[in-house]
Design a protein around this motif. Structure first.
Motif, short mmCIF file in Angstrom:
data_model
loop_
_atom_site.label_atom_id
_atom_site.label_comp_id
_atom_site.label_asym_id
_atom_site.label_seq_id
_atom_site.Cartn_x
_atom_site.Cartn_y
_atom_site.Cartn_z
N TYR A 147 0.48 -0.82 -0.02
CA TYR A 147 0.15 0.53 0.04
C TYR A 147 0.94 1.16 0.15
N GLU A 154 -11.98 7.53 1.84
CA GLU A 154 -11.09 9.10 2.06
C GLU A 154 -9.22 8.19 0.47
N GLN A 155 -8.66 7.06 1.09
CA GLN A 155 -8.88 7.25 -0.08
C GLN A 155 -8.81 7.50 -1.57
N ARG A 214 1.48 6.04 10.59
CA ARG A 214 -0.04 5.38 11.12
C ARG A 214 -0.06 3.36 11.21
N ASN A 215 0.72 3.45 10.14
CA ASN A 215 0.45 1.62 10.48
C ASN A 215 2.01 1.10 11.42
N TYR A 219 -13.53 0.53 6.05
CA TYR A 219 -12.68 0.43 6.09
C TYR A 219 -12.13 -0.86 5.18
N LEU A 259 -5.71 4.11 15.81
CA LEU A 259 -4.70 3.93 15.08
C LEU A 259 -5.32 2.98 14.00
N PRO A 266 -8.09 0.61 12.26
CA PRO A 266 -9.81 0.41 11.89
C PRO A 266 -9.66 -0.96 12.49
N ARG A 267 -9.27 -2.47 11.95
CA ARG A 267 -9.52 -3.40 12.08
C ARG A 267 -9.73 -4.06 13.56
N ASP A 308 -17.78 -9.98 8.20
CA ASP A 308 -17.48 -9.09 7.59
C ASP A 308 -16.15 -9.11 6.78
N ASP A 309 -15.52 -9.54 7.55
CA ASP A 309 -14.29 -9.43 6.83
C ASP A 309 -13.79 -11.52 6.30
N LYS A 337 -0.39 6.90 -6.79
CA LYS A 337 -0.88 7.69 -6.77
C LYS A 337 -0.70 9.13 -7.06
N LEU A 365 -4.19 -1.78 -0.32
CA LEU A 365 -4.96 -0.30 -0.11
C LEU A 365 -4.09 -0.09 1.73
N ASN A 366 -4.16 0.77 1.65
CA ASN A 366 -3.63 1.39 3.43
C ASN A 366 -4.79 0.73 4.46
N PRO A 367 -4.57 -0.06 5.48
CA PRO A 367 -5.90 -0.34 6.17
C PRO A 367 -6.34 0.17 6.84
N VAL A 368 -5.50 0.56 7.25
CA VAL A 368 -6.25 2.26 8.10
C VAL A 368 -6.68 3.04 7.72
N TYR A 369 -6.68 3.45 6.72
CA TYR A 369 -7.96 4.25 5.93
C TYR A 369 -9.34 4.87 5.45
N HIS A 424 -10.66 -3.28 5.27
CA HIS A 424 -10.92 -4.82 5.23
C HIS A 424 -12.22 -5.02 6.00
N GLN A 425 -13.84 -4.19 5.96
CA GLN A 425 -14.50 -4.37 5.53
C GLN A 425 -15.50 -4.79 4.06
N PHE A 426 -14.13 -4.93 3.09
CA PHE A 426 -15.10 -5.27 1.55
C PHE A 426 -13.90 -6.65 1.77
#
Lengths: 317, 746
Positions: free
Chosen positions: A208, B112-113, A229-230, B169, A303, A305-306, A314-315, A215, B104-108, B171-173
């Motif tokens: 990522y 937002e991405q 952040r990660n 986020y 920090l 969200p997982r 869901d996952d 991008k 994909l960045n897991p924390v955003y 991980h929910q996809f």
């Protein structure tokens, strides 16, 4: 959410019960009889058998261990941690008096550590295997290896005695706080720098991060927005654990700088076998440690969200 | 020439450890992309195709461009500065990577991405540092204008109900939805070229079909050029205008897609096409490419493919091959006319009869001197395997599943367990299935349908919540509860040999592990390891190597050898070839077929690839949302499905088909949405929300798994309209769907 909070509180109570039992047990197992020690000190001569018996009865030493523990625990829950053998003051008020100084020192030290360590770790990782990285690594090694009492005296020597910019000892103002905070924060900063560096190196390899670059995101944002952040998740764990060690380190640093605080209170109490104070300080420290780690768990959620969100089925991968 | 993107004689190297030669990842690749065109870049792993793609956007790190040019719209990219590159990445050249679970960045949040890409596009030079940090910290996309743009993009790439999902986020996809998010991020830049690096390799065939369809549509609507990279020629062929085939860092052939597919000229292209299971008759041996893919480390003069080429002549090894034109805009780097002109079949059958005969020899040798316990089912090894088309109920099953159910806890909280308030998520729901000696059952379905859990139940890695797993008639529990003999009966092979082998153990130690557990003496173990290595066609000296020194296919051979160590009668294979290149897949499938026939193994072959299953399986079981929806003999089921789900799966297969799939469900987007959540399965038939021919009745009633048509021999299906499917053959039930307002989920 409420259920999760209840579960948290439940586990917190269980941990505190265990800690209190161990604390009380260990203090009781320590060799040396407080009755003898204290009475001899007061009278300047060996006490008689009767005096010892009276002292024991007064402080409940002749009760069985379990009875003493539960009566102490019952009182502790109500905020009464007993009375100091020596100063005849309630332990709780002694703690309330000394705790703010120590807390202030611990927080300031942690802040110093983070402010230095996070940028240094990131820069080291970004400039991996260059002179910047190596210098940072060596500095971290020096920071870890330096005993904090020695660093404390060194700082006093330079800043207070030579330059005269900070007071030598005492507490109360911000200038009193600077040197102890740096002394205590350095070791922690060194550990965190190395951790941030390792964690960043790993995260910078992640797909990522490459995707963010692809991008067209600026490199500075790739590093600080996408990678850092990660990378902070494992760092937060260590900061939480280190906070406990900072409380320990405060004992030494408070003695060096002669700051009134839990550290000085504890050291004096140990020498005098003033058990209620020892128990009180250990209990408060343990409590602070447990609470910090609960806060760490909350920081995870912020920090990453997982954790704790989404969950369930869901996952699907 | 007005090419939009032009790659000219590109050389990329990887610095390896000090002292050794740098690895030549790309070694003189040249091709170009015109505006609005879709170009496919094809090759095995290690052919340099991904490195080439990344070099275009200058993300070749840790590689290094040492020579050649990359020109975009007249601008030279190999010497471009950071600012120019940021502009190009942000506005012109968008990239989609292979694995959406890591890109994909897991924390955003996904919103937002996507929004970030929009912001970068609008001003690639500014990107204020603190504004970006603060926007990232918020868990909700606030700017209203941006929000509606993001929603539009999510809609464009086919994410259902975008408004509900924008603040979720990654991980929910699911995997497919994540790849759509990646696509939305790419489209946010309104790029003139989209570079898609194996965009569907990590996905199910159904999802793959939907994503590719979407790519084609976007190419059409936006006149955006696409560079589509894949190891599977057929997958890209459908979409592409032109193909570029890479081998070992060089382009060996390129040309218009139809010409190249009907008249492949380079032996490597022919071999790549030949080894696809869908091009071979089921049960036959797949043509393979001899030798292993080159790792690009050795210096080369001459043709890189010569080592593996059956047409190779003396001078192929020493002189560079000329580029020959074999058609309009169709060139090939091969100087041997015989090789260029041979047919696909000719290439497969040509000279080199050696592999067939050697494996035959080792085959018989091992059977003879190891005297493996074989109980029936070993058909004579003829060119074409005798398929077990006889009565599927004949013979005593080795493994039986009796109404097996397995559910997992939805949460781990202590209080939930105390109060019993935790949600149970069913993974396998009332499955009955039998496995007989010498029989291969293919278990197919999308990710998350419970097929891996079923495999793990048989292997004893999970215990059923309800129902029983029977081994030779005895109910068995988990691995710990099984006897040594029962454990020895079942061997397991997992999908990723890279992670299922201990990296710190040698191949020999890994294979010997089950033998140690079973208490074999050291000398006996050594002999057995040697036998097993020869059984899987690996040289004996490999026993002392470590997994990292092996290729993916070789590692999978080791994993198979380990599974066979204790002479099992059942082999459970969980996606054994999904992580491999098509050419490696072919050799592994051949090996498995040989072993099954020699040892009379019963196999459960779990796969999401219907083409592979069609090739290897005697019977197919189709699974959806934890339940079997159809079971039947392979040929019958995969040519005349009796359940619309099977039909939809068939419709999503890539490539041109000789026998087009019977399909009421030609609309591939039918499976575009995700399967429903197993925690909250739909009422009635579980498939109805995605079923193109569902009726009111389907919403109310869930049919059982019942025999259709000719009694016990026929297929069993869980569709209300199964008999009509049978009668209609290729046609769908006609009287349905008139009153149907349409599925509510896409």
């Amino acid at each position: 959410m409420i259920r999760a909070l209840l579960a948290r509180l439940g586990s917190l109570a269980a941990v505190m019960a265990t800690v209190s039992f161990v604390t009380f047990g260990f203090v009781s197992l320590t060799p040396g009889d407080p009755a003898h020690t204290i009475l001899r000190e007061q009278r300047q001569s060996p006490p008689s058998e009767r005096e010892v018996a009276a002292f024991r009865a007064e402080h409940g030493f002749d009760e069985p261990f379990v009875v003493r523990y539960f009566s102490w625990l019952g009182d502790a829950v109500r905020g009464d941690l007993g009375t100091s053998y020596y100063q005849s003051e309630p332990v709780t008020s002694l703690l309330v008096e000394h705790l703010p100084n120590t807390l202030e020192l611990a927080l300031a030290a942690t802040a110093v550590a983070l402010v230095v360590a996070v940028p240094l770790g990131v820069v080291s990782a970004v400039h991996h295997e260059t002179w910047i990285d190596r210098t940072g690594q060596i500095a971290a090694l020096v920071g870890v290896s330096m005993p904090n009492f020695w660093l404390g005296y060194l700082l006093i020597l330079v800043c207070s005695l030579r330059l005269g910019v900070t007071p030598v000892s005492g507490a109360g103002t911000l200038s009193h706080l600077v040197l102890p905070a740096i002394t205590l924060g350095t070791g922690m900063a060194a550990v965190i720098t190395r951790l941030v560096r390792t964690s960043m190196l790993e995260v910078l390899e992640a797909e990522y991060v490459t995707a963010a670059r692809s991008k067209g995101v600026r490199e500075r944002l790739v590093v600080y927005k996408h990678a850092l952040r990660n990378a902070l998740v494992p760092v937060v764990t260590i900061v939480g654990l280190q906070f406990g060690f900072v409380l320990n380190g405060a004992v030494v640093v408070e003695v060096v700088f002669q700051r009134p605080g839990l550290g000085t209170l504890l050291v004096d109490a140990i020498f005098a076998r003033d058990y209620p104070i020892v128990q009180g300080v250990v209990l408060v420290t343990a409590f602070a440690f447990v609470v910090t780690n609960q806060l760490v768990d909350l920081a995870y959620v912020a920090l990453d969200p997982r954790i704790e969100r989404g969950g369930g089925g869901d996952d699907r991968r | 020439m007005n090419a939009l993107l032009e790659i000219d004689d590109l050389h990329v190297r990887f610095r390896s450890r000090a002292g050794s030669e740098p690895v030549r990842a790309v070694d003189g690749a040249s091709f170009r992309i015109e505006p609005g065109e879709i170009v496919g870049l094809v090759g095995e792993s290690g052919s340099g195709k991904s490195v080439t793609a990344r070099s275009i956007v200058r993300l070749e790190e840790p590689g290094e461009i040492v020579d050649g040019n990359i020109r975009f719209d007249g601008r030279e990219l190999t010497t471009a500065d950071d600012r120019t590159l940021r502009r190009l990445r942000g506005r012109e050249l968008a990239t989609v990577f292979q694995d959406p679970s890591t890109s994909l960045n897991p924390v955003y949040t996904v919103g937002e991405q996507i929004a970030e890409a929009l912001r970068v596009r609008s001003d690639p030079d500014r990107q204020p540092f603190f504004r970006e940090l603060i926007l990232g910290a918020s868990s909700r996309l606030r700017s209203r204008a941006l929000r509606s743009d993001v929603l539009d993009l999510m809609e464009t790439v086919g994410i259902p109900r975008p408004a509900e999902r924008i603040d979720d986020y990654p991980h929910q996809f699911s995997g497919g939805m994540r790849q759509r998010v990646m696509l939305a991020i790419a489209l946010a830049r309104r790029p003139s070229v989209l570079i898609a690096d194996e965009p569907t390799t990590a996905l199910d065939t159904t999802t793959q079909a939907a994503i590719l369809e979407r790519l084609a549509a976007l190419n059409e609507e936006r006149e955006m050029s696409v560079l589509l990279i894949s190891h599977d020629l057929d997958v890209v062929a459908e979409l592409c205008d032109r193909l570029v085939v890479m081998y070992d860092g060089t382009v060996v052939e390129r040309g218009p897609v139809d010409d190249l597919r009907s008249n492949p000229a380079h032996p490597y292209t022919k071999a790549l096409l030949g080894c696809l299971p869908r091009r071979s008759k089921p049960g036959t041996r797949l043509p393979t490419i001899d030798g292993s893919p080159s790792d690009g480390s050795r210096p080369q003069n001459g043709c890189a493919f010569a080592d593996r080429c059956s047409f190779a002549r003396e001078d192929c090894y020493s002189t560079a091959q000329p580029t020959v034109s074999v058609g309009e805009d169709h060139t090939v780097a091969c100087g041997v006319p015989d090789a260029r002109e041979s047919t696909l079949e000719g290439a497969a059958a040509n000279p080199n009869p050696e592999p067939e005969s050697t494996s035959e020899a080792t085959g018989t040798a091992t059977t003879a001197d190891t005297a493996l316990a074989v109980d029936g089912g070993a058909d004579a090894r003829t060119g074409e395997r005798v398929r077990r088309d006889d009565d599927p109920t004949a013979g005593t099953p080795i493994v039986e599943l009796e109404a097996v159910e397995k559910s997992f806890r939805g949460s781990d909280a202590l209080l939930d367990r105390l109060f019993g308030t935790d949600e149970r998520v069913p993974a396998v729901d009332g499955v009955s299935l039998a496995l007989r000696p010498g029989e291969t059952v293919g278990l197919v379905g999308e990710s998350g349908c419970g097929k891996s859990t079923l495999a793990r139940l048989i292997a004893g890695l999970e215990e059923p919540t309800v129902g029983a797993v029977r081994l030779r008639g005895t109910a068995v529990g988990g691995v710990d509860a099984r006897t040594d003999d029962q454990r020895a009966e079942i061997g397991v092979v997992f999908q990723h040999p890279g992670t299922s082998l201990d990296p710190k153990r040698t191949v020999g130690e890994s294979i010997a592990e089950p033998l140690i557990e079973a208490g074999w003496a050291a000398t006996r173990r050594e002999d057995r390891v040697a036998e097993l290595l020869s059984l899987v066609d690996l040289p004996l000296e490999y026993a002392d190597r470590f997994p990292r020194q092996l290729s993916g296919g070789q590692r999978q051979r080791v994993a198979i050898a380990r599974a066979l160590a204790l002479e099992p009668s059942v082999l459970v294979l969980d996606e054994p070839t999904a992580a491999l290149d098509v050419s490696t897949q072919a050799t592994i499938l051949n090996l498995l077929a040989d072993l099954r026939d020699e040892l009379g193994l019963a196999c459960l072959f779990v796969s999401h690839d219907l083409d592979v299953v069609r090739h290897v399986a005697d019977r197919v079981a189709v699974m959806y949302l934890g339940r079997l929806v159809e079971v039947g003999r392979t040929e019958r089921t995969l040519s005349n499905p009796t359940h619309p789900y099977t039909a939809t799966l068939l419709a999503s297969l890539p490539g041109d088909r000789d026998d087009p799939v019977p399909t009421a469900v030609a609309d591939r987007d039918a499976l575009a949405g995700d399967p429903p959540s197993p925690t909250d399965p739909p009422a009635g038939c579980a498939f109805h929300p995605r079923c193109p021919v569902a009726t009111e009745e389907c919403r109310r009633r869930e049919p059982p798994l019942e025999s259709v048509g000719d009694g016990t021999l026929g297929p069993r299906s869980r569709c209300l309209y199964a008999p009509e499917w049978i009668e209609a053959g290729a046609d769908p039930p006609s009287d349905v769907d008139a009153s149907d307002p349409g599925p509510d989920d896409e």
